[in-house]
Design an enzyme around this catalytic site. Structure first.
Site, PDB file in Angstrom:
ATOM      1  N   LYS A   1      -7.872   1.748  -3.047  1.00  0.00           N
ATOM      2  CA  LYS A   1      -7.591   1.305  -1.674  1.00  0.00           C
ATOM      3  C   LYS A   1      -7.688   2.475  -0.689  1.00  0.00           C
ATOM      4  O   LYS A   1      -8.325   2.369   0.358  1.00  0.00           O
ATOM      5  CB  LYS A   1      -6.193   0.678  -1.632  1.00  0.00           C
ATOM      6  CG  LYS A   1      -5.574   0.581  -0.272  1.00  0.00           C
ATOM      7  CD  LYS A   1      -5.500  -0.806   0.272  1.00  0.00           C
ATOM      8  CE  LYS A   1      -5.129  -0.755   1.753  1.00  0.00           C
ATOM      9  NZ  LYS A   1      -5.134  -2.009   2.404  1.00  0.00           N
TER      10      LYS A   1
ATOM     11  N   LYS B   1      -1.740   5.111   8.686  1.00  0.00           N
ATOM     12  CA  LYS B   1      -0.925   5.189   7.459  1.00  0.00           C
ATOM     13  C   LYS B   1      -1.822   5.454   6.246  1.00  0.00           C
ATOM     14  O   LYS B   1      -1.551   6.339   5.432  1.00  0.00           O
ATOM     15  CB  LYS B   1      -0.159   3.882   7.261  1.00  0.00           C
ATOM     16  CG  LYS B   1       0.531   3.782   5.908  1.00  0.00           C
ATOM     17  CD  LYS B   1       1.078   2.399   5.602  1.00  0.00           C
ATOM     18  CE  LYS B   1       1.527   2.341   4.140  1.00  0.00           C
ATOM     19  NZ  LYS B   1       2.081   1.048   3.747  1.00  0.00           N
TER      20      LYS B   1
ATOM     21  N   THR C   1       0.878  -1.179   0.000  1.00  0.00           N
ATOM     22  CA  THR C   1       0.000   0.000   0.000  1.00  0.00           C
ATOM     23  C   THR C   1       0.911   1.223   0.000  1.00  0.00           C
ATOM     24  O   THR C   1       1.639   1.451   0.969  1.00  0.00           O
ATOM     25  CB  THR C   1      -0.881   0.030   1.266  1.00  0.00           C
ATOM     26  OG1 THR C   1      -1.643  -1.170   1.314  1.00  0.00           O
ATOM     27  CG2 THR C   1      -1.815   1.235   1.247  1.00  0.00           C
TER      28      THR C   1
HETATM   29  P1  NAD Z   1       6.101  -5.734   7.358  1.00  0.00           P
HETATM   30  O1  NAD Z   1       6.842  -4.606   7.944  1.00  0.00           O
HETATM   31  O2  NAD Z   1       5.748  -6.918   8.198  1.00  0.00           O
HETATM   32  O3  NAD Z   1       6.894  -6.296   6.063  1.00  0.00           O
HETATM   33  C1  NAD Z   1       7.596  -5.479   5.174  1.00  0.00           C
HETATM   34  C2  NAD Z   1       8.926  -6.160   4.904  1.00  0.00           C
HETATM   35  O4  NAD Z   1       9.615  -5.470   3.861  1.00  0.00           O
HETATM   36  C3  NAD Z   1       9.864  -6.172   6.122  1.00  0.00           C
HETATM   37  O5  NAD Z   1      10.148  -7.513   6.491  1.00  0.00           O
HETATM   38  C4  NAD Z   1      11.132  -5.428   5.626  1.00  0.00           C
HETATM   39  O6  NAD Z   1      12.322  -5.968   6.128  1.00  0.00           O
HETATM   40  C5  NAD Z   1      11.008  -5.635   4.122  1.00  0.00           C
HETATM   41  N1  NAD Z   1      11.759  -4.703   3.296  1.00  0.00           N
HETATM   42  C6  NAD Z   1      11.792  -3.349   3.334  1.00  0.00           C
HETATM   43  N2  NAD Z   1      12.555  -2.865   2.332  1.00  0.00           N
HETATM   44  C7  NAD Z   1      13.035  -3.936   1.644  1.00  0.00           C
HETATM   45  C8  NAD Z   1      13.883  -4.088   0.508  1.00  0.00           C
HETATM   46  N3  NAD Z   1      14.386  -3.035  -0.144  1.00  0.00           N
HETATM   47  N4  NAD Z   1      14.152  -5.338   0.080  1.00  0.00           N
HETATM   48  C9  NAD Z   1      13.647  -6.425   0.727  1.00  0.00           C
HETATM   49  N5  NAD Z   1      12.837  -6.328   1.810  1.00  0.00           N
HETATM   50  C10 NAD Z   1      12.533  -5.108   2.258  1.00  0.00           C
HETATM   51  O7  NAD Z   1       4.780  -5.099   6.721  1.00  0.00           O
HETATM   52  P2  NAD Z   1       3.435  -5.881   6.281  1.00  0.00           P
HETATM   53  O8  NAD Z   1       2.453  -5.845   7.401  1.00  0.00           O
HETATM   54  O9  NAD Z   1       3.809  -7.156   5.661  1.00  0.00           O
HETATM   55  O10 NAD Z   1       2.883  -4.854   5.192  1.00  0.00           O
HETATM   56  C11 NAD Z   1       3.417  -4.807   3.880  1.00  0.00           C
HETATM   57  C12 NAD Z   1       2.544  -3.895   3.039  1.00  0.00           C
HETATM   58  O11 NAD Z   1       1.203  -4.397   3.038  1.00  0.00           O
HETATM   59  C13 NAD Z   1       2.459  -2.457   3.563  1.00  0.00           C
HETATM   60  O12 NAD Z   1       2.492  -1.585   2.473  1.00  0.00           O
HETATM   61  C14 NAD Z   1       1.128  -2.419   4.289  1.00  0.00           C
HETATM   62  O13 NAD Z   1       0.550  -1.140   4.327  1.00  0.00           O
HETATM   63  C15 NAD Z   1       0.315  -3.369   3.430  1.00  0.00           C
HETATM   64  N6  NAD Z   1      -0.827  -3.977   4.118  1.00  0.00           N
HETATM   65  C16 NAD Z   1      -0.649  -4.540   5.343  1.00  0.00           C
HETATM   66  C17 NAD Z   1      -1.734  -5.115   5.998  1.00  0.00           C
HETATM   67  C18 NAD Z   1      -1.572  -5.764   7.356  1.00  0.00           C
HETATM   68  O14 NAD Z   1      -2.605  -6.068   7.989  1.00  0.00           O
HETATM   69  N7  NAD Z   1      -0.366  -6.015   7.816  1.00  0.00           N
HETATM   70  C19 NAD Z   1      -3.010  -5.073   5.406  1.00  0.00           C
HETATM   71  C20 NAD Z   1      -3.152  -4.513   4.129  1.00  0.00           C
HETATM   72  C21 NAD Z   1      -2.038  -3.957   3.506  1.00  0.00           C
END
Ligand code: NAD
Length: 299
Positions: free
Chosen positions: A168, A243, A93
């Site tokens: 979204k 966010k 997102t």
């Molecule tokens: P998270 O922080 O658990 O995972 C993100 C991962 O990206 C981390 O493990 C981090 O180390 C990795 N990362 C960052 N930069 C990187 C790079 N250059 N190369 C490789 N890895 C890298 O976050 P999440 O909860 O998995 O969310 C991910 C996305 O999904 C976000 O944009 C969030 O807004 C969206 N989202 C999350 C949810 C939820 O409930 N968690 C729901 C809908 C949408």
């Protein structure tokens, strides 16, 4: 069998990668964080040495990263390592401007792209019941769909580049505002001596009906599966709601829309996250609405 790279193996990307591997696809994953890498190793996902190695032999590259800056930085690094005409699907997102910029970078590098943010949270990612909101040209979205179907239950093609992100944040703008409205109504009802169930029975079948009430009811009782029944554990974290409201306000500012209620909702969630922390379900904002601090002098 498709060769898929998944970059970002966190709370969402980890289970999404595992579901792709379980469906028989060849999945190379990469994450900067060791615990995230360890979380999927042993579940059919091969861990690559870095992002470039992960995408080198991929037909499709899926990114699931925290924010626009991460996606752009990651693309800058990996695009030139991918074979021509690789399909890049960004499920993070992120802000609409960065998403459009990401599409442009991919196109310039000779690849195809889709933005496909999700709703459904960690439960949806784990159970493969996510909804994808897709943006990009019809051919690219159609090419992404077989994999999206493995990770989720529904894909809506919302329009051109960035349209998935736009859908979204517009949806979550409604959600953030409506949860506060439902919370205010329940707190007012409490002060008026109205039973939670009575208010629910009326509003859920009348014009106050909305998802925040009928699925994610912020008081325990009327909807037994809502996070309110387990002290707001699990669900959609308040910090993620904040966010998404921030992304909506950024887009509103860039496009000359005065989202008065969106601004107020973002302010209330900012204060709530400062006090309550980032993790509880966003419906816990009712506890702030109910708090002495908020209602002092009002009753
Ligand atoms: P998270 O922080 O658990 O995972 C993100 C991962 O990206 C981390 O493990 C981090 O180390 C990795 N990362 C960052 N930069 C990187 C790079 N250059 N190369 C490789 N890895 C890298 O976050 P999440 O909860 O998995 O969310 C991910 C996305 O999904 C976000 O944009 C969030 O807004 C969206 N989202 C999350 C949810 C939820 O409930 N968690 C729901 C809908 C949408």
């Amino acid at each position: 069998m498709t060769r898929v790279a998944v970059i970002g193996l966190g709370n969402m990307g980890g289970p999404m990668a595992v579901n792709l591997a379980s469906a028989g696809h060849q999945v190379q994953g990469f994450d900067l964080s060791a615990p995230a890498r360890d979380g999927v190793a042993g579940h059919g996902v091969t861990i690559a040495a870095d992002g470039r190695a992960a995408v080198a032999e991929a037909d499709v590259v899926i990114t699931m990263l925290p924010a626009g800056a991460h996606v752009l930085a990651c693309y800058q690094e990996i695009l030139s390592a991918a074979a021509p005409d690789t399909l890049f699907v960004d499920c993070s997102t992120i802000d609409v401007s960065s998403s459009r910029e990401a599409h442009a970078l991919v196109g310039k590098a000779g690849h195809r792209s889709v933005d496909a943010p999700v709703s459904g949270g960690v439960v949806g990612a784990t159970q493969a019941t996510l909804t994808f909101m897709a943006g990009g040209d019809a051919g690219a979205v159609a090419a992404a769909e077989p994999l999206l179907t493995v990770m989720g239950k529904r894909t809506v093609h919302c329009g051109g580049p960035g349209a998935g992100q736009a859908a979204k944040i517009c949806n979550n703008l409604i959600l953030g505002i409506s949860m506060i409205a439902v919370g205010e109504a329940f707190v007012l009802g409490e002060r008026l001596g109205l039973d939670h169930q009575a208010l629910f029975d009326v509003a859920s079948t009348a014009s106050g009906q909305c998802w925040a009430l009928t699925t994610n009811c912020p008081v325990p009782g009327p909807v037994p599966t809502s996070p309110a029944n387990r002290d707001y554990a699990g669900g959609f974290a308040s910090a993620l709601m904040l966010k998404d409201l921030g992304l909506a306000l950024t887009a509103a500012g860039e496009n000359g829309v005065d989202t008065v209620l969106g601004r107020t909702a973002a302010q209330l969630y900012t204060e709530f996250v400062e006090k309550d922390g980032p993790s509880r379900d966003f419906s816990a904002i009712i506890t702030d609405i109910r708090s002495e601090e908020r209602t002092h002098g009002q009753h």
